[in-house]
Design a protein around this motif. Sequence first.
Motif, PDB file in Angstrom:
ATOM      1  N   MET B   1      30.230  39.731  38.463  1.00 29.48           N
ATOM      2  CA  MET B   1      31.256  38.705  38.691  1.00 29.48           C
ATOM      3  C   MET B   1      32.129  39.109  39.873  1.00 29.48           C
ATOM      4  SD  MET B   1      33.842  37.195  35.843  1.00 29.48           S
ATOM      5  CE  MET B   1      34.951  35.861  36.235  1.00 29.48           C
ATOM      6  N   LYS B   2      32.378  38.162  40.764  1.00 31.74           N
ATOM      7  CA  LYS B   2      33.188  38.475  41.939  1.00 31.74           C
ATOM      8  C   LYS B   2      34.651  38.702  41.536  1.00 31.74           C
ATOM      9  CE  LYS B   2      34.085  33.687  43.274  1.00 31.74           C
ATOM     10  NZ  LYS B   2      33.259  32.713  42.627  1.00 31.74           N
ATOM     11  N   ASN B   3      35.349  39.370  42.447  1.00 32.62           N
ATOM     12  CA  ASN B   3      36.751  39.652  42.192  1.00 32.62           C
ATOM     13  C   ASN B   3      37.508  38.342  42.035  1.00 32.62           C
ATOM     14  OD1 ASN B   3      38.985  41.131  41.842  1.00 32.62           O
ATOM     15  ND2 ASN B   3      39.204  41.763  43.982  1.00 32.62           N
ATOM     16  N   ASP B   4      37.976  38.062  40.827  1.00 32.97           N
ATOM     17  CA  ASP B   4      38.459  36.722  40.563  1.00 32.97           C
ATOM     18  C   ASP B   4      39.961  36.574  40.761  1.00 32.97           C
ATOM     19  OD1 ASP B   4      37.693  34.181  40.266  1.00 32.97           O
ATOM     20  OD2 ASP B   4      36.977  34.369  38.202  1.00 32.97           O
ATOM     21  N   ILE B   5      40.353  36.594  42.033  1.00 32.90           N
ATOM     22  CA  ILE B   5      41.757  36.342  42.352  1.00 32.90           C
ATOM     23  C   ILE B   5      41.835  34.976  43.005  1.00 32.90           C
ATOM     24  CG2 ILE B   5      43.719  37.054  43.777  1.00 32.90           C
ATOM     25  CD1 ILE B   5      42.786  39.940  43.319  1.00 32.90           C
ATOM     26  N   LYS B   6      42.712  34.139  42.497  1.00 27.33           N
ATOM     27  CA  LYS B   6      42.840  32.770  42.998  1.00 27.33           C
ATOM     28  C   LYS B   6      44.266  32.535  43.481  1.00 27.33           C
ATOM     29  CE  LYS B   6      39.611  31.138  39.449  1.00 27.33           C
ATOM     30  NZ  LYS B   6      38.510  30.543  40.188  1.00 27.33           N
ATOM     31  N   PHE B   7      44.396  31.563  44.368  1.00 27.22           N
ATOM     32  CA  PHE B   7      45.722  31.112  44.799  1.00 27.22           C
ATOM     33  C   PHE B   7      45.826  29.659  44.361  1.00 27.22           C
ATOM     34  CE2 PHE B   7      48.723  29.490  48.070  1.00 27.22           C
ATOM     35  CZ  PHE B   7      49.805  30.289  47.718  1.00 27.22           C
ATOM     36  N   VAL B   8      46.510  29.435  43.259  1.00 25.93           N
ATOM     37  CA  VAL B   8      46.402  28.117  42.606  1.00 25.93           C
ATOM     38  C   VAL B   8      47.761  27.580  42.150  1.00 25.93           C
ATOM     39  CG1 VAL B   8      44.051  28.444  41.741  1.00 25.93           C
ATOM     40  CG2 VAL B   8      45.999  29.258  40.389  1.00 25.93           C
ATOM     41  N   GLN B   9      47.754  26.286  41.836  1.00 30.06           N
ATOM     42  CA  GLN B   9      48.902  25.671  41.166  1.00 30.06           C
ATOM     43  C   GLN B   9      48.949  26.145  39.713  1.00 30.06           C
ATOM     44  OE1 GLN B   9      48.579  21.400  41.263  1.00 30.06           O
ATOM     45  NE2 GLN B   9      49.784  21.266  43.134  1.00 30.06           N
ATOM     46  N   GLY B  10      50.128  26.072  39.131  1.00 31.64           N
ATOM     47  CA  GLY B  10      50.261  26.424  37.712  1.00 31.64           C
ATOM     48  C   GLY B  10      49.378  25.561  36.832  1.00 31.64           C
ATOM     49  N   ASN B  11      49.276  24.283  37.173  1.00 33.45           N
ATOM     50  CA  ASN B  11      48.428  23.393  36.381  1.00 33.45           C
ATOM     51  C   ASN B  11      46.981  23.881  36.364  1.00 33.45           C
ATOM     52  OD1 ASN B  11      50.482  21.687  35.617  1.00 33.45           O
ATOM     53  ND2 ASN B  11      50.151  20.216  37.275  1.00 33.45           N
ATOM     54  N   GLU B  12      46.534  24.398  37.514  1.00 30.98           N
ATOM     55  CA  GLU B  12      45.159  24.909  37.595  1.00 30.98           C
ATOM     56  C   GLU B  12      45.029  26.226  36.830  1.00 30.98           C
ATOM     57  OE1 GLU B  12      43.721  24.960  41.600  1.00 30.98           O
ATOM     58  OE2 GLU B  12      41.707  25.576  40.988  1.00 30.98           O
ATOM     59  N   ALA B  13      46.070  27.042  36.881  1.00 34.76           N
ATOM     60  CA  ALA B  13      46.058  28.293  36.118  1.00 34.76           C
ATOM     61  C   ALA B  13      45.922  27.990  34.630  1.00 34.76           C
ATOM     62  CB  ALA B  13      47.340  29.079  36.386  1.00 34.76           C
ATOM     63  N   CYS B  14      46.569  26.923  34.214  1.00 32.56           N
ATOM     64  CA  CYS B  14      46.511  26.496  32.810  1.00 32.56           C
ATOM     65  C   CYS B  14      45.075  26.092  32.448  1.00 32.56           C
ATOM     66  CB  CYS B  14      47.485  25.338  32.612  1.00 32.56           C
ATOM     67  SG  CYS B  14      47.564  24.727  30.941  1.00 32.56           S
ATOM     68  N   VAL B  15      44.412  25.402  33.357  1.00 32.43           N
ATOM     69  CA  VAL B  15      43.022  24.987  33.129  1.00 32.43           C
ATOM     70  C   VAL B  15      42.119  26.224  33.025  1.00 32.43           C
ATOM     71  CG1 VAL B  15      41.028  23.793  34.151  1.00 32.43           C
ATOM     72  CG2 VAL B  15      43.317  22.755  34.260  1.00 32.43           C
ATOM     73  N   GLU B  16      42.289  27.156  33.976  1.00 36.88           N
ATOM     74  CA  GLU B  16      41.470  28.382  33.964  1.00 36.88           C
ATOM     75  C   GLU B  16      41.637  29.131  32.649  1.00 36.88           C
ATOM     76  OE1 GLU B  16      39.207  29.313  36.080  1.00 36.88           O
ATOM     77  OE2 GLU B  16      39.614  27.611  37.405  1.00 36.88           O
ATOM     78  N   ALA B  17      42.878  29.195  32.189  1.00 39.92           N
ATOM     79  CA  ALA B  17      43.153  29.924  30.943  1.00 39.92           C
ATOM     80  C   ALA B  17      42.531  29.217  29.748  1.00 39.92           C
ATOM     81  CB  ALA B  17      44.656  30.060  30.752  1.00 39.92           C
ATOM     82  N   ALA B  18      42.624  27.886  29.741  1.00 42.70           N
ATOM     83  CA  ALA B  18      42.063  27.128  28.612  1.00 42.70           C
ATOM     84  C   ALA B  18      40.554  27.338  28.542  1.00 42.70           C
ATOM     85  CB  ALA B  18      42.393  25.644  28.766  1.00 42.70           C
ATOM     86  N   LEU B  19      39.900  27.357  29.718  1.00 46.67           N
ATOM     87  CA  LEU B  19      38.451  27.579  29.740  1.00 46.67           C
ATOM     88  C   LEU B  19      38.132  28.998  29.278  1.00 46.67           C
ATOM     89  CD1 LEU B  19      37.630  25.757  33.100  1.00 46.67           C
ATOM     90  CD2 LEU B  19      37.194  24.921  30.776  1.00 46.67           C
ATOM     91  N   TYR B  20      38.965  29.945  29.697  1.00 47.99           N
ATOM     92  CA  TYR B  20      38.797  31.342  29.268  1.00 47.99           C
ATOM     93  C   TYR B  20      38.908  31.435  27.745  1.00 47.99           C
ATOM     94  CZ  TYR B  20      39.420  36.453  29.399  1.00 47.99           C
ATOM     95  OH  TYR B  20      39.276  37.797  29.234  1.00 47.99           O
ATOM     96  N   ALA B  21      39.841  30.623  27.201  1.00 48.91           N
ATOM     97  CA  ALA B  21      40.079  30.651  25.744  1.00 48.91           C
ATOM     98  C   ALA B  21      38.965  29.966  24.953  1.00 48.91           C
ATOM     99  CB  ALA B  21      41.418  29.992  25.424  1.00 48.91           C
ATOM    100  N   GLY B  22      38.058  29.294  25.663  1.00 48.03           N
ATOM    101  CA  GLY B  22      36.928  28.665  24.972  1.00 48.03           C
ATOM    102  C   GLY B  22      37.088  27.177  24.749  1.00 48.03           C
ATOM    103  N   LEU B  23      37.892  26.527  25.589  1.00 46.15           N
ATOM    104  CA  LEU B  23      38.088  25.078  25.456  1.00 46.15           C
ATOM    105  C   LEU B  23      36.752  24.337  25.536  1.00 46.15           C
ATOM    106  CD1 LEU B  23      40.299  22.731  25.473  1.00 46.15           C
ATOM    107  CD2 LEU B  23      39.820  22.594  27.906  1.00 46.15           C
ATOM    108  N   ASP B  24      36.559  23.379  24.608  1.00 49.22           N
ATOM    109  CA  ASP B  24      35.354  22.556  24.615  1.00 49.22           C
ATOM    110  C   ASP B  24      35.635  21.115  25.014  1.00 49.22           C
ATOM    111  OD1 ASP B  24      33.520  24.478  23.120  1.00 49.22           O
ATOM    112  OD2 ASP B  24      35.139  24.243  21.663  1.00 49.22           O
ATOM    113  N   PHE B  25      36.855  20.657  24.748  1.00 46.76           N
ATOM    114  CA  PHE B  25      37.108  19.216  24.783  1.00 46.76           C
ATOM    115  C   PHE B  25      38.530  18.942  25.251  1.00 46.76           C
ATOM    116  CE2 PHE B  25      37.903  15.005  23.203  1.00 46.76           C
ATOM    117  CZ  PHE B  25      36.672  14.389  23.033  1.00 46.76           C
TER     118      PHE B  25
END
Lengths: 267, 382
Positions: B1-25
């Motif tokens: 996995m590549k070095n996963d550093i992003k420059f993002v909006q908070g809203n996008e950080a929230c999306v990344e975290a939700a996917l990390y947490a296993g969001l399905d829907f």
Amino acid sequence: MAIKDYLRERFFPHMWCPGCGHGTVLNGMLRAIENLALEKNDIVMVSGIGCSARITGYVDFHTLHTIHGRALAFATGVKMSRPDLNLIVPMGDGDALAIGGNHFIHAARRNIDITAIIMNNRIYGMTGGQFSPLTGYGKMATTAPYANIDHAFDTVSLAISAGATFVARTTTYHVKQLTDIIQKAIQHKGFSVVEVLTQCPTYFGRKNKEGGAVEMLENYKNSTTPVGSQAGQVNPDLIERGIFVEKQMPEYCSEYSKIIQKAVKRK
Amino acid sequence: MKNDIKFVQGNEACVEAALYAGLDFFAGYPITPSTEIAEHMAVRLPQIGGKFLQMEDEIASLCAIIGASLTGNKVMTATSGPGFSLMQEALGYAIMAEIPCVIVNVQRGGPSTGLPTHASQGDINQARWGTHGDHGIIALTASSHQDLFDITIEAFNLAETYRTPVLLMLDEIIGHMRERLFVPKPGKIPLVSRLKTSVKQGVDYHPYLPREDGRLPMSDFGGVHRYNVTGLFHDMWGFPTDNPQIVHGLLRHLLDKINNNVHLIAKYKEYFLEDATTILVSYGSSARSALHLVKNRRNRGERLGLLELQTLWPFPYGIIREKCAHARHVIVVEMNMGQIVREVKIAVEDPEKVFLANRIDGGFITPTDIRNIIRLIQGKGV
């Protein structure tokens, strides 16, 4: 399987009034399910609030008794996450078309594979007889003590315009047709709407001097006619019953599975 | 996995975290300043076989995710003030039926349509009391994208642990600001998955009979156990009842499962509290200004400290009382007319030492704003 095998007898007796038509709708629904030989574990029944909505408590499926008017929105979430399940949503006329009107037209527009059964008794029964969007002009209700000036929706036309791909109407008098139509509606892939005229002798019948359950059922017999019948053309006051629309259009969950394929490729 | 550093909006950080947490829907409806969450979900979820739905309104959005949660999915919706108001009825349903779900409110200025593109923290009390009836609720917040990432995952974990909706109360600044986000490797942050019943097919399953530890193992809709879910008071089968004993027991259960676990739920960060004579209490984006000021004044020898709350509800009264015990002044920094300051006054032994430093004009509360208010409180003049 016997009808009683689909019921949760533990929760009987039910709460409907003597003469209410909802039990007949329940019967028609269960016979349709029996004829289709569906597995109980594959059926999710979702309802909102009102007399009609209490149906979910009495049947031995996965049952979701939700909030007023929103049953189709909950059902959409269940169906989208488990497209393999059969979603049946019994609603009252106020539940489906007043507070839930927006969800109704949008579920129809998406053509998501859900069977919506609108149990139209033309009144809010559970709260004691207020007029609904299907009560009709000139009718009496506790909140229309000088007669109703609201005009009624035509559920069938509304469903067709909104994009439902199966639209039918029947009554609690025509029990064979009721079972047959619900069966076809469940089998239909897409959003199916079945309007069932069902008597509320306690409120609508009493307020509008339509007599008891027997007289009201007789009225369904006399005031309706099969779709496209000659009687209907001669007498436009007769209410048509039968299947109005049955067509194949892309279904929402199937379309979304194509989106997933596209998205996975582009990742 | 590549070095996963992003420059993002908070809203996008929230999306990344939700996917990390296993969001399905995810289901949502466009509304500023939360829309980017829906937009990113629409792109990202189908890529992993998840589902994104744009519903006809916010009411339908919350209803749809509740339905999806019942089939065993991890679910989320996101909105802002007006949409959050529309969601209150279904929020109560999720509390009553004990449905795990995460609801994000990227706060704008209110009341009504208010200030769609400006910062506010005016919905904190709505988060607590917006839906009718007595109930317990969990509401979290964060002040940086890295914290937001962790807190979003925590929201999913708490939703599963306590079978309850969890509110993520962000604000416009956090939602729209861009900053660095480091996404940890999968597995680095522990995830709580759905507690499923071990009751076998054919054996009577009681969906609403809590275990001794208060938790309720679930059975997915579509699985081998068929049961009823309702927003009415219900018995252990999920069937409606008005039996006073059962009603009392269920309401106590809904309150106690959250209020008795404040010590496990409450998260906060502290800066320079040991010897602080003036303690700032803040949360969300306003905590950034508070921290900036604290560091700045520390350099000049002022004994200023910051207690940053990440859990707003259940309110951590005990933590506030303990941390602020020796402070001369406690100043709550928030962008509203004083919603958390009320709780802080209840928490401390001497409420007269608690003050509010706020801003309610849609502008971001700056370190200078806070500094000026502190000087007034200290009788020094601006």
